[in-house]
Design an enzyme around this catalytic site. Structure first.
Site, PDB file in Angstrom:
ATOM      1  N   LYS A   1       0.827  -1.220   0.000  1.00 28.30           N
ATOM      2  CA  LYS A   1       0.000   0.000   0.000  1.00 28.30           C
ATOM      3  C   LYS A   1       0.858   1.266   0.000  1.00 28.30           C
ATOM      4  CE  LYS A   1      -4.457  -1.685   1.122  1.00 28.30           C
ATOM      5  NZ  LYS A   1      -5.734  -1.537   1.788  1.00 28.30           N
TER       6      LYS A   1
ATOM      7  N   LYS B   1      -4.366 -10.945  -6.487  1.00 24.70           N
ATOM      8  CA  LYS B   1      -5.638 -11.051  -5.752  1.00 24.70           C
ATOM      9  C   LYS B   1      -6.705 -10.150  -6.377  1.00 24.70           C
ATOM     10  CE  LYS B   1      -6.582  -8.468  -1.927  1.00 24.70           C
ATOM     11  NZ  LYS B   1      -6.933  -7.992  -0.593  1.00 24.70           N
TER      12      LYS B   1
ATOM     13  N   LYS C   1     -10.458  -4.764  -4.151  1.00 24.10           N
ATOM     14  CA  LYS C   1     -11.427  -3.660  -4.195  1.00 24.10           C
ATOM     15  C   LYS C   1     -10.884  -2.460  -4.955  1.00 24.10           C
ATOM     16  CE  LYS C   1     -13.414  -3.986   0.415  1.00 24.10           C
ATOM     17  NZ  LYS C   1     -12.662  -3.983   1.670  1.00 24.10           N
TER      18      LYS C   1
HETATM   19  N1  AQP Z   1      -9.530 -11.784  -3.499  1.00 28.28           N
HETATM   20  C1  AQP Z   1      -9.842 -12.246  -2.292  1.00 28.28           C
HETATM   21  N2  AQP Z   1     -10.006 -13.583  -2.112  1.00 28.28           N
HETATM   22  C2  AQP Z   1     -10.330 -14.068  -0.878  1.00 28.28           C
HETATM   23  N3  AQP Z   1     -10.517 -13.288   0.222  1.00 28.28           N
HETATM   24  C3  AQP Z   1     -10.360 -11.959   0.068  1.00 28.28           C
HETATM   25  N4  AQP Z   1     -10.466 -10.925   0.936  1.00 28.28           N
HETATM   26  C4  AQP Z   1     -10.221  -9.765   0.270  1.00 28.28           C
HETATM   27  N5  AQP Z   1      -9.949 -10.015  -1.016  1.00 28.28           N
HETATM   28  C5  AQP Z   1     -10.023 -11.366  -1.182  1.00 28.28           C
HETATM   29  C6  AQP Z   1     -10.830 -11.052   2.347  1.00 28.28           C
HETATM   30  O1  AQP Z   1     -11.938 -10.198   2.583  1.00 28.28           O
HETATM   31  C7  AQP Z   1     -11.879  -9.736   3.940  1.00 28.28           C
HETATM   32  C8  AQP Z   1     -12.079  -8.239   3.982  1.00 28.28           C
HETATM   33  O2  AQP Z   1     -11.057  -7.597   3.228  1.00 28.28           O
HETATM   34  P1  AQP Z   1     -10.607  -6.115   3.454  1.00 28.28           P
HETATM   35  O3  AQP Z   1     -11.696  -5.321   4.024  1.00 28.28           O
HETATM   36  O4  AQP Z   1      -9.298  -6.112   4.162  1.00 28.28           O
HETATM   37  O5  AQP Z   1     -10.368  -5.543   2.033  1.00 28.28           O
HETATM   38  P2  AQP Z   1      -9.664  -5.993   0.706  1.00 28.28           P
HETATM   39  O6  AQP Z   1     -10.712  -6.499  -0.228  1.00 28.28           O
HETATM   40  O7  AQP Z   1      -8.495  -6.867   0.998  1.00 28.28           O
HETATM   41  O8  AQP Z   1      -9.228  -4.644   0.052  1.00 28.28           O
HETATM   42  P3  AQP Z   1      -8.452  -3.421   0.631  1.00 28.28           P
HETATM   43  O9  AQP Z   1      -7.485  -3.851   1.694  1.00 28.28           O
HETATM   44  O10 AQP Z   1      -9.462  -2.407   0.954  1.00 28.28           O
HETATM   45  O11 AQP Z   1      -7.661  -2.860  -0.541  1.00 28.28           O
HETATM   46  P4  AQP Z   1      -6.956  -3.562  -1.705  1.00 28.28           P
HETATM   47  O12 AQP Z   1      -7.986  -3.544  -2.769  1.00 28.28           O
HETATM   48  O13 AQP Z   1      -5.840  -2.613  -1.973  1.00 28.28           O
HETATM   49  O14 AQP Z   1      -6.515  -4.942  -1.315  1.00 28.28           O
HETATM   50  C9  AQP Z   1     -10.525 -10.176   4.492  1.00 28.28           C
HETATM   51  O15 AQP Z   1     -10.706 -11.322   5.290  1.00 28.28           O
HETATM   52  C10 AQP Z   1      -9.744 -10.510   3.262  1.00 28.28           C
HETATM   53  O16 AQP Z   1      -8.765 -11.499   3.527  1.00 28.28           O
END
Ligand code: AQP
Length: 332
Positions: free
Chosen positions: A114, A196, A199
């Site tokens: 990040k 992965k 979002k």
């Molecule tokens: N692609 C994925 N496959 C399986 N599990 C996933 N999780 C996220 N992406 C995948 C799981 O969802 C839960 C919540 O995730 P989060 O709120 O931490 O958000 P995120 O989707 O990982 O996205 P971020 O951190 O907002 O940003 P980016 O897009 O930069 O990654 C968690 O249990 C996560 O493991």
């Protein structure tokens, strides 16, 4: 003795198929086991580690809360609340900061990723994210944390911090265990299946939003990246695109991957893409209907959120106080 299950999701961007398959679907299954005491949060304090537009952030928070309920999380069976409504999270996070080393935070993969993505805003919150996450989990004396693979490193740090504190003061925190789904713990991008599904991916074709229309979902699956071969078999290393589609289909149709491989013998990638797209549309349809109903009753959503926060606080407060007392604070 019931088992305490805790997990959370950030109300940032869109809720993806990865979030649903990797996390929320698992939460819903854990809620179905009456031996579990389930606590699920919208991690809205974590969300501002990346700059948010206030109006969009506000709308997303309500929308994600409704989505969790539409996906089967029931505020009568689980505690379902906003992290920012329970101030014990921020308080414990500060205390735990003093039991966490800067070197440990520097090593976190998500912080490095990040920081690279948001090089103009490498704020302290971004670095401190895992400590706040440890506070979230430890406040409820959590036994198990169902997450996707990307969060396992943060669970390890939460365990290290809990053991460190217990080593100094005795039995303050339960040392939590991360729990992964057997199939679907990491759903990959449809355009770059070595990454992965995220979002924040700027390419909308790479990500399925759980609120996408059927026609959009079908279009995204039809243009999913696969490989130059023609055989439909699971091989995450050499055939990540096909393996990702098989994983998604396996979860949607609740069928083992080897059974699907047999069904697809002699068929083309196009068949796999269409069937996976249709299975996803089918799986998400009832959830979308329920979501639309819930979003028409914001008063009900807010009432559930308020009750959820009260229940969460009742558990969190004594755990925080026990730690404060152990440190030596004067309690009033
Ligand atoms: N692609 C994925 N496959 C399986 N599990 C996933 N999780 C996220 N992406 C995948 C799981 O969802 C839960 C919540 O995730 P989060 O709120 O931490 O958000 P995120 O989707 O990982 O996205 P971020 O951190 O907002 O940003 P980016 O897009 O930069 O990654 C968690 O249990 C996560 O493991």
């Amino acid at each position: 003795m019931s088992k305490v299950i805790y997990s959370a999701i950030q109300p940032s961007g869109i809720m993806t198929l990865g979030n649903y398959i990797g996390a929320v679907d698992n939460w819903q299954q854990m809620q179905a086991n009456e031996d579990n005491k389930c606590i699920f949060a919208l991690a809205d304090l974590h969300t501002i580690t990346v700059r948010q537009d206030p109006k969009k952030f506000h709308e997303n928070a309500m929308s994600f809360y409704a989505l969790l309920m539409a996906m089967g999380l029931d505020p009568k069976k689980s505690i379902l609340y906003f992290q920012s409504h329970v101030q014990e999270h921020a308080y414990l996070s500060w205390l735990l900061n003093c039991y966490t080393y800067v070197g440990e935070m520097n090593r976190m993969t998500q912080f490095k990723d990040k920081s690279a993505k948001h090089s103009d805003n490498i704020n302290m919150g971004l670095m401190d994210y895992p400590v706040l996450m440890a506070a979230d989990i430890l406040l409820y004396r959590t036994d198990e944390v169902p997450v996707g693979i990307d969060q396992m490193q943060h669970i390890e740090i939460a365990r290290d911090i809990a053991e460190r504190v217990n080593g100094i003061y005795g039995d303050i925190f339960t040392v939590p265990k991360g729990v992964l789904k057997k199939v679907g713990a990491k759903i990959m991008s449809l355009q770059d299946p070595t990454q992965k599904m995220s979002k924040s991916d700027p390419n909308p074709k790479a990500v399925i939003s759980v609120l996408d229309d059927d026609s959009v979902i079908m279009k995204k699956f039809k243009s999913a990246v696969t490989d130059s071969e023609t055989i439909i078999k699971y091989d995450a290393e050499n055939k990540p695109g096909v393996s990702n589609l098989l994983t998604i289909l396996s979860v949607c149709e609740n069928k083992p991957i080897d059974v699907l491989e047999k069904e697809f013998e002699g068929l083309m990638y196009g068949h796999l893409k269409i069937r996976t797209g249709e299975a996803v549309c089918e799986m998400l349809r009832p959830m979308k209907e329920r979501y639309n109903q819930l979003m028409n009753d914001k008063g009900y959503l807010l009432q559930c959120a308020k009750e959820g926060a009260e229940k969460a606080r009742e558990i969190a407060r004594p755990v925080l106080d026990k730690f404060r007392q152990a440190i030596g604070y004067v309690l009033i």
